[in-house]
Design a protein around this motif. Structure first.
Motif, PDB file in Angstrom:
ATOM      1  N   VAL A 475       0.895  -1.222   0.092  1.00  0.00           N
ATOM      2  CA  VAL A 475       0.045  -0.027  -0.037  1.00  0.00           C
ATOM      3  C   VAL A 475       0.844   1.115  -0.033  1.00  0.00           C
ATOM      4  O   VAL A 475       0.472   2.209  -0.844  1.00  0.00           O
ATOM      5  N   GLN A 476       1.991   1.259   0.569  1.00  0.00           N
ATOM      6  CA  GLN A 476       2.668   2.609   0.758  1.00  0.00           C
ATOM      7  C   GLN A 476       3.356   2.756  -0.400  1.00  0.00           C
ATOM      8  O   GLN A 476       3.295   4.100  -0.956  1.00  0.00           O
ATOM      9  N   PHE A 477       3.835   1.867  -1.213  1.00  0.00           N
ATOM     10  CA  PHE A 477       4.511   1.959  -2.571  1.00  0.00           C
ATOM     11  C   PHE A 477       3.313   2.459  -3.609  1.00  0.00           C
ATOM     12  O   PHE A 477       3.671   3.216  -4.220  1.00  0.00           O
ATOM     13  N   THR A 478       2.275   1.706  -3.620  1.00  0.00           N
ATOM     14  CA  THR A 478       1.392   2.048  -4.606  1.00  0.00           C
ATOM     15  C   THR A 478       0.688   3.629  -4.352  1.00  0.00           C
ATOM     16  O   THR A 478       0.151   4.201  -5.378  1.00  0.00           O
ATOM     17  N   ASN A 479       0.356   3.736  -3.072  1.00  0.00           N
ATOM     18  CA  ASN A 479      -0.037   5.152  -2.775  1.00  0.00           C
ATOM     19  C   ASN A 479       0.873   6.057  -3.281  1.00  0.00           C
ATOM     20  O   ASN A 479       0.384   7.485  -3.579  1.00  0.00           O
ATOM     21  N   ARG A 480       1.985   5.954  -3.405  1.00  0.00           N
ATOM     22  CA  ARG A 480       2.739   6.986  -3.675  1.00  0.00           C
ATOM     23  C   ARG A 480       3.524   6.703  -5.251  1.00  0.00           C
ATOM     24  O   ARG A 480       4.454   7.423  -5.869  1.00  0.00           O
ATOM     25  N   LYS A 481       2.672   5.925  -5.752  1.00  0.00           N
ATOM     26  CA  LYS A 481       2.615   5.528  -7.359  1.00  0.00           C
ATOM     27  C   LYS A 481       4.089   5.155  -7.579  1.00  0.00           C
ATOM     28  O   LYS A 481       4.832   5.181  -8.465  1.00  0.00           O
TER      29      LYS A 481
END
Length: 541
Positions: A475-481
């Motif tokens: 989630v951390q990675f994907t939220n920051r694209k």
């Protein structure tokens, strides 16, 4: 008699029916005496951490002090996370831990064990010598029970074969009886309640006993207030007409509305954590009276308007008596309209929601868990490991009584679920234990421990939320694209792997295999693992 035999007898005198452990040179003779003399059931684990975690699961499910045993040095360092979990959770535990002889300065496993234990937040009791051993062990059990904490009982290996004169019976742990709250503080709290127009009764795990439940329901009927629980007291009011369910981030819409509209909350045995108060959104602007059953200072993360210390049931009855004396009428909050809305939400929950579109070979987690909920017996123990799936699991696999929810997330460590599930499944034999875990935490917990569940013929159903990733990091990675590749886990064929260890397994990747999983639950004759293949992009935190 030798000291190791006396210690085994002392465990039996403290009514230790289940001993979880891993033997080494410092504790193997004590364990042998415990088993050979028929004092109780020894559950041999493959890793020390899981032995201590199993005793934590036992303690949560039974309400008794959990007991584990390990050897010295690296065995102790292996259980630091488990000790911290118990310390943060206020869970009574005695861990009988070996220690090296003090004169053996070159022993490979020598370590300052007191300092290691201190770092975890657990208490430490030294077995001074053979003459004081039982007295020292009695003290460990008293501290564990009265402070609600883990205690490491430190046993030197060089003392185990010393002669031991059988002493008088070990001293039982005395019960602590608290009187109901009284005096000016009680009267002030009753005044707040008397002037409330929309009162609410909230119960936490500290109120999760039959006497307290009955008294709280009597008070709720007297003031015409709905009842709710914290997550850890889930199911306390199961089946009651005005049960709102969980208060906090897991509240359903009707509960959220009623809680937000309340103007006075009586919180019995609840710590009022940020998860219960929704970062204080549920308590802001309200009068909150917190009633605690003891003086132990576990983290109370929200400051109430007024705090009382006293017996839960007695204090609830004292409130009712004061209101009766003042002839205070009920609030009228619990009316037919609220009952209708709660009934409608229960009917909605009984329906499996439509599945969202997910990647090929995967299923939507919410309808899948709801189907499995329906396939499982209503009476079951739920152990949920930590991960982004956990709130979905708590919502869709509810329990019907508080002791059937084993909470593994006091320290925020993934991988604590399997050990606790083994402890629960070996202690509770009239209903299944359901472990919900993520693939990352399940792997971290040590797949080898599954052989313990098989060997013990545990009635254990493992629901593996297998999304091929460490979810929070994904989630951390994907939220920051950003590219989430570092959060991904190589896909493990858990169904095949766990089948080789003796589990019945089902890999769920579509509706047909989900049907097969439901059938496997109904027809189980031993441990079952359901490998729930999930789309990592479709799971919410």
């Amino acid at each position: 008699m030798k000291l190791h035999q006396g210690l085994a007898r002392a465990l039996a005198a403290h009514e230790v029916t289940h001993l979880y452990g891993l033997v080494g040179d410092a504790n193997l003779f004590m364990v042998d005496a415990y088993v050979e003399d028929g004092h109780g059931r020894y559950i041999a684990c493959t890793h020390e951490a899981n032995a201590v975690l199993a005793s934590i699961g036992f303690a949560q499910a039974t309400g008794r002090t959990g007991v584990a045993t390990i050897t010295h040095g690296p065995a102790l360092t292996n259980v630091v996370t488990a000790l911290a979990e118990a310390a943060r959770g206020g869970i009574p535990l005695v861990v009988l831990c070996g220690d090296t002889a003090p004169g053996d300065l070159q022993h490979l496993q020598k370590i300052d064990q007191r300092e290691v234990v201190a770092s975890s937040g657990a208490a430490f009791v030294e077995m001074r010598n053979a003459a004081t051993a039982i007295e020292d062990l009695d003290r460990a059990f008293r501290i564990a029970a009265h402070r609600r904490c883990p205690v490491v009982f430190n046993m030197r290996v060089d003392l185990m074969w010393e002669d031991f004169a059988a002493p008088t019976a070990p001293a039982p742990v005395p019960n602590c009886a608290f009187a109901p709250a009284s005096g000016d503080a009680l009267e002030e709290a009753a005044g707040m309640l008397a002037s409330a127009r929309r009162p609410l009764i909230l119960a936490g795990r500290g109120a999760a006993n039959p006497e307290a439940r009955a008294a709280l329901l009597e008070l709720a009927a007297r003031i015409e207030a709905p009842v709710a629980t914290t997550l850890k007291a889930q199911g306390l009011f199961h089946g009651e007409r005005f049960d709102l369910g969980i208060c906090g981030g897991l509240s359903h819409p009707t509960a959220t509305e009623v809680i937000m509209q309340s103007d006075c909350i009586l919180a019995f045995g609840a710590s009022l954590s940020k998860h219960t108060t929704e970062e204080r959104a549920y308590t802001k602007g309200k009068r909150v009276v917190q009633i605690l059953p003891d003086v132990q200072e576990t983290p109370r993360l929200d400051t109430p308007t007024l705090r009382l210390i006293g017996d839960i049931a007695g204090t609830a009855r004292a409130f009712a008596e004061l209101l009766d004396m003042a002839d205070i009428p009920g609030s009228g909050v619990t009316d037919d309209d609220l009952a209708r809305r709660l009934r409608a939400e229960a009917e909605t929950f009984a329906q499996v929601p439509a599945a969202a579109k997910t990647a090929p070979g995967t299923v939507d987690i919410t309808p899948a868990l709801r189907r499995l909920h329906q396939a499982l017996p209503a009476e079951r123990v739920l152990v949920a490991d930590l991960g982004r799936f956990v709130t979905t699991a708590w919502r869709n696999l509810p329990v019907t009584q508080p002791q059937d929810l084993v909470y593994t997330s006091h320290f925020g460590a993934i991988g604590c679920g399997l050990g606790q599930a083994i402890g629960t499944a070996t202690a509770i034999e009239d209903r299944p234990t359901v472990l919900v875990a993520g693939d990352g935490g399940f792997t971290l917990s040590g797949l080898s421990e599954l052989v313990t569940a098989v060997h013990e013929q545990a009635d254990l159903v493992v629901i593996l939320c297998n999304d091929g990733s460490f979810g929070a990091e994904h989630v951390q990675f994907t939220n920051r694209k950003m590219n989430p590749q570092l959060s991904m886990i190589a896909r493990i064929d858990f169904a095949t792997t766990c089948a080789t260890l003796g589990f019945a397994t089902v890999r769920v990747s579509d509706d047909a295999s989900l049907d097969a999983a439901c059938t496997a639950i109904a027809e189980r004759s031993g441990p079952v693992l359901i490998d729930l293949r999930l789309d990592p992009t479709m799971i919410e935190m």
